[in-house]
Structures are given as C-alpha cells and as structure tokens.
Design a protein around this motif. Structure first.
Motif, PDB file in Angstrom:
ATOM      1  N   ALA A   1     -18.153  13.259 -68.505  1.00 19.18           N
ATOM      2  CA  ALA A   1     -19.322  12.591 -67.925  1.00 19.18           C
ATOM      3  C   ALA A   1     -18.921  11.251 -67.307  1.00 19.18           C
ATOM      4  CB  ALA A   1     -20.392  12.387 -68.997  1.00 19.18           C
ATOM      5  N   GLY A   2     -18.074  10.504 -67.987  1.00 17.51           N
ATOM      6  CA  GLY A   2     -17.609   9.234 -67.437  1.00 17.51           C
ATOM      7  C   GLY A   2     -16.804   9.425 -66.158  1.00 17.51           C
ATOM      8  N   ALA A   3     -15.955  10.449 -66.148  1.00 17.02           N
ATOM      9  CA  ALA A   3     -15.176  10.740 -64.933  1.00 17.02           C
ATOM     10  C   ALA A   3     -16.097  11.147 -63.793  1.00 17.02           C
ATOM     11  CB  ALA A   3     -14.162  11.837 -65.216  1.00 17.02           C
ATOM     12  N   GLY A   4     -17.151  11.892 -64.096  1.00 12.75           N
ATOM     13  CA  GLY A   4     -18.106  12.285 -63.062  1.00 12.75           C
ATOM     14  C   GLY A   4     -18.833  11.092 -62.477  1.00 12.75           C
ATOM     15  N   VAL A   5     -19.232  10.156 -63.330  1.00 15.55           N
ATOM     16  CA  VAL A   5     -19.912   8.953 -62.845  1.00 15.55           C
ATOM     17  C   VAL A   5     -18.972   8.134 -61.965  1.00 15.55           C
ATOM     18  CG1 VAL A   5     -20.875   6.725 -63.589  1.00 15.55           C
ATOM     19  CG2 VAL A   5     -21.577   8.833 -64.733  1.00 15.55           C
ATOM     20  N   LEU A   6     -17.732   7.965 -62.403  1.00 17.93           N
ATOM     21  CA  LEU A   6     -16.764   7.218 -61.594  1.00 17.93           C
ATOM     22  C   LEU A   6     -16.495   7.914 -60.260  1.00 17.93           C
ATOM     23  CD1 LEU A   6     -14.127   5.968 -64.171  1.00 17.93           C
ATOM     24  CD2 LEU A   6     -15.650   4.592 -62.772  1.00 17.93           C
ATOM     25  N   ALA A   7     -16.326   9.235 -60.277  1.00 20.14           N
ATOM     26  CA  ALA A   7     -16.070   9.974 -59.046  1.00 20.14           C
ATOM     27  C   ALA A   7     -17.253   9.848 -58.091  1.00 20.14           C
ATOM     28  CB  ALA A   7     -15.794  11.442 -59.358  1.00 20.14           C
ATOM     29  N   TYR A   8     -18.465   9.932 -58.604  1.00 23.39           N
ATOM     30  CA  TYR A   8     -19.654   9.768 -57.764  1.00 23.39           C
ATOM     31  C   TYR A   8     -19.678   8.385 -57.128  1.00 23.39           C
ATOM     32  CZ  TYR A   8     -24.487   9.231 -56.345  1.00 23.39           C
ATOM     33  OH  TYR A   8     -25.615   8.980 -55.622  1.00 23.39           O
ATOM     34  N   TYR A   9     -19.419   7.356 -57.928  1.00 24.72           N
ATOM     35  CA  TYR A   9     -19.432   5.989 -57.426  1.00 24.72           C
ATOM     36  C   TYR A   9     -18.409   5.794 -56.306  1.00 24.72           C
ATOM     37  CZ  TYR A   9     -18.457   0.991 -57.252  1.00 24.72           C
ATOM     38  OH  TYR A   9     -18.238  -0.284 -56.814  1.00 24.72           O
ATOM     39  N   PHE A  10     -17.159   6.247 -56.552  1.00 25.96           N
ATOM     40  CA  PHE A  10     -16.131   6.078 -55.531  1.00 25.96           C
ATOM     41  C   PHE A  10     -16.421   6.930 -54.300  1.00 25.96           C
ATOM     42  CE2 PHE A  10     -13.474   4.564 -59.165  1.00 25.96           C
ATOM     43  CZ  PHE A  10     -13.302   3.284 -58.678  1.00 25.96           C
ATOM     44  N   GLY A  11     -17.024   8.105 -54.478  1.00 27.35           N
ATOM     45  CA  GLY A  11     -17.405   8.931 -53.336  1.00 27.35           C
ATOM     46  C   GLY A  11     -18.473   8.270 -52.488  1.00 27.35           C
ATOM     47  N   VAL A  12     -19.460   7.679 -53.136  1.00 30.46           N
ATOM     48  CA  VAL A  12     -20.517   6.972 -52.394  1.00 30.46           C
ATOM     49  C   VAL A  12     -19.930   5.786 -51.648  1.00 30.46           C
ATOM     50  CG1 VAL A  12     -22.574   5.524 -52.703  1.00 30.46           C
ATOM     51  CG2 VAL A  12     -22.427   7.730 -53.840  1.00 30.46           C
ATOM     52  N   ARG A  13     -19.065   5.030 -52.308  1.00 32.43           N
ATOM     53  CA  ARG A  13     -18.436   3.888 -51.623  1.00 32.43           C
ATOM     54  C   ARG A  13     -17.639   4.333 -50.406  1.00 32.43           C
ATOM     55  NH1 ARG A  13     -15.101  -0.271 -54.840  1.00 32.43           N
ATOM     56  NH2 ARG A  13     -14.713  -0.802 -52.691  1.00 32.43           N
ATOM     57  N   ARG A  14     -16.868   5.413 -50.559  1.00 31.27           N
ATOM     58  CA  ARG A  14     -16.059   5.889 -49.442  1.00 31.27           C
ATOM     59  C   ARG A  14     -16.944   6.398 -48.307  1.00 31.27           C
ATOM     60  NH1 ARG A  14     -11.015  10.101 -49.508  1.00 31.27           N
ATOM     61  NH2 ARG A  14     -10.710  10.090 -47.273  1.00 31.27           N
ATOM     62  N   GLY A  15     -18.003   7.119 -48.655  1.00 26.93           N
ATOM     63  CA  GLY A  15     -18.918   7.608 -47.628  1.00 26.93           C
ATOM     64  C   GLY A  15     -19.582   6.482 -46.864  1.00 26.93           C
ATOM     65  N   ARG A  16     -20.007   5.451 -47.565  1.00 28.50           N
ATOM     66  CA  ARG A  16     -20.614   4.305 -46.885  1.00 28.50           C
ATOM     67  C   ARG A  16     -19.618   3.624 -45.960  1.00 28.50           C
ATOM     68  NH1 ARG A  16     -23.948   1.499 -51.813  1.00 28.50           N
ATOM     69  NH2 ARG A  16     -25.590   3.046 -51.921  1.00 28.50           N
ATOM     70  N   ARG A  17     -18.402   3.449 -46.451  1.00 29.33           N
ATOM     71  CA  ARG A  17     -17.371   2.798 -45.633  1.00 29.33           C
ATOM     72  C   ARG A  17     -17.085   3.622 -44.378  1.00 29.33           C
ATOM     73  NH1 ARG A  17     -12.376   3.231 -48.139  1.00 29.33           N
ATOM     74  NH2 ARG A  17     -13.453   2.615 -50.014  1.00 29.33           N
ATOM     75  N   GLN A  18     -16.971   4.943 -44.533  1.00 30.76           N
ATOM     76  CA  GLN A  18     -16.713   5.792 -43.378  1.00 30.76           C
ATOM     77  C   GLN A  18     -17.882   5.762 -42.396  1.00 30.76           C
ATOM     78  OE1 GLN A  18     -15.810   9.592 -45.138  1.00 30.76           O
ATOM     79  NE2 GLN A  18     -13.625   9.148 -45.273  1.00 30.76           N
ATOM     80  N   GLY A  19     -19.116   5.727 -42.917  1.00 28.73           N
ATOM     81  CA  GLY A  19     -20.286   5.648 -42.042  1.00 28.73           C
ATOM     82  C   GLY A  19     -20.319   4.346 -41.270  1.00 28.73           C
ATOM     83  N   GLU A  20     -19.993   3.252 -41.951  1.00 30.04           N
ATOM     84  CA  GLU A  20     -19.962   1.958 -41.265  1.00 30.04           C
ATOM     85  C   GLU A  20     -18.885   1.930 -40.187  1.00 30.04           C
ATOM     86  OE1 GLU A  20     -19.366  -0.811 -44.414  1.00 30.04           O
ATOM     87  OE2 GLU A  20     -21.432  -0.656 -45.140  1.00 30.04           O
ATOM     88  N   GLU A  21     -17.711   2.486 -40.492  1.00 28.69           N
ATOM     89  CA  GLU A  21     -16.634   2.523 -39.492  1.00 28.69           C
ATOM     90  C   GLU A  21     -17.035   3.377 -38.297  1.00 28.69           C
ATOM     91  OE1 GLU A  21     -13.094   3.849 -41.427  1.00 28.69           O
ATOM     92  OE2 GLU A  21     -12.962   2.078 -42.706  1.00 28.69           O
ATOM     93  N   ARG A  22     -17.686   4.512 -38.550  1.00 27.69           N
ATOM     94  CA  ARG A  22     -18.114   5.391 -37.462  1.00 27.69           C
ATOM     95  C   ARG A  22     -19.148   4.686 -36.592  1.00 27.69           C
ATOM     96  NH1 ARG A  22     -19.941   9.720 -40.330  1.00 27.69           N
ATOM     97  NH2 ARG A  22     -17.804  10.362 -40.634  1.00 27.69           N
ATOM     98  N   ALA A  23     -20.102   3.988 -37.211  1.00 31.50           N
ATOM     99  CA  ALA A  23     -21.121   3.255 -36.460  1.00 31.50           C
ATOM    100  C   ALA A  23     -20.486   2.123 -35.659  1.00 31.50           C
ATOM    101  CB  ALA A  23     -22.172   2.699 -37.415  1.00 31.50           C
ATOM    102  N   ARG A  24     -19.514   1.440 -36.242  1.00 35.09           N
ATOM    103  CA  ARG A  24     -18.829   0.354 -35.541  1.00 35.09           C
ATOM    104  C   ARG A  24     -18.071   0.888 -34.332  1.00 35.09           C
ATOM    105  NH1 ARG A  24     -15.598  -1.397 -39.511  1.00 35.09           N
ATOM    106  NH2 ARG A  24     -17.367  -2.013 -40.755  1.00 35.09           N
ATOM    107  N   ARG A  25     -17.412   2.049 -34.501  1.00 31.98           N
ATOM    108  CA  ARG A  25     -16.683   2.646 -33.372  1.00 31.98           C
ATOM    109  C   ARG A  25     -17.632   3.072 -32.265  1.00 31.98           C
ATOM    110  NH1 ARG A  25     -14.549   7.111 -35.740  1.00 31.98           N
ATOM    111  NH2 ARG A  25     -14.290   6.329 -37.823  1.00 31.98           N
ATOM    112  N   GLN A  26     -18.782   3.617 -32.633  1.00 31.94           N
ATOM    113  CA  GLN A  26     -19.737   4.066 -31.623  1.00 31.94           C
ATOM    114  C   GLN A  26     -20.328   2.887 -30.870  1.00 31.94           C
ATOM    115  OE1 GLN A  26     -22.597   6.537 -33.588  1.00 31.94           O
ATOM    116  NE2 GLN A  26     -21.315   8.364 -33.458  1.00 31.94           N
TER     117      GLN A  26
END
Length: 129
Positions: free
Chosen positions: A79-104
C-alpha cells in the motif's frame, strides 16, 4: 550509454551489493537468528538489561501466527509503495503537461487554431489587454 543510464546502473549495482554482501560475507552467522528484525533485537536487549521490565501498553491487534503478521506487513508495504508510485506518477504527468504546454506556446503555428490558415486574431477574437 547516457548519464542517466550510468547512474541507474550504479544504483542497481549498489542495491544488489547491499542485498548480497551480508549473505556472502556471513554476517550474522554467530547469532541464532541472523537476520531477526529490530523489534526482536530490542526486546532481547531490554530483557538482558532490565529483566523486570513491564511494557507500558499492549498491541491493539495480535495476529494469530507469524505468517499472518508477515502478510499484513507485506500488505502495508505494498500500500505504501502504491501511494508513492501514484504520487510520483502525478508529479511526472504534471511536469510533462507543463512542458508540452510551454512548447506549444513557444512554437509558432501550434496553438489551438493551428492549421486554419487564418491569423490567430481572426479565428479566436478575445479581450485584449
């Protein structure tokens, strides 16, 4: 090999060494239970230092067997690993979305009205500051 790949390989090697070296070097061979947990070690030390020690409280739930206790511990770790994986996945997704928006925004002709052949002002009029 890229820099990140080298770092990942070194980290993987370090983790493997931490797992294998205690076994290969025979650390803990002099003990009855060589890889007992910290709880058992603490209990033994307290009993040796203060034989009349009384615990302040008792556990809320005492599993009926060691296997169930190990299973609950594994469930807690998963359960702890799942929470950590979710958190890091959300952070990475947000970062990728921001980079994509900045490039556009920085690249001409890649906005929401790209491909219409009309200037941005003619297609999407909006309030101007």
């Amino acid at each position: 090999m890229t820099r990140n790949a080298k770092i990942n390989a070194l980290l993987l090697l370090a983790v493997a060494a931490l797992a294998v070296l205690p076994l290969a070097l025979g650390l803990g061979d002099h003990k009855e239970e060589p890889f007992a947990g910290a709880d058992g070690e603490a209990e033994t030390a307290i009993t040796e230092l203060e034989p009349d020690y009384e615990p302040w409280f008792s556990p809320l739930y005492e599993p009926p067997s060691g296997e169930i206790e190990s299973g609950l511990f594994a469930l807690q770790a998963a359960a702890g690993a799942g929470v950590l994986a979710y958190y890091f996945g959300v952070r990475r997704g947000r970062r990728q979305g921001e980079e994509r928006a900045r490039r556009q925004q920085s690249a001409p002709g890649t906005g929401p009205d790209a491909g219409t052949g009309l200037p941005d002002e003619a297609v999407s009029p909006g309030p101007r500051a």
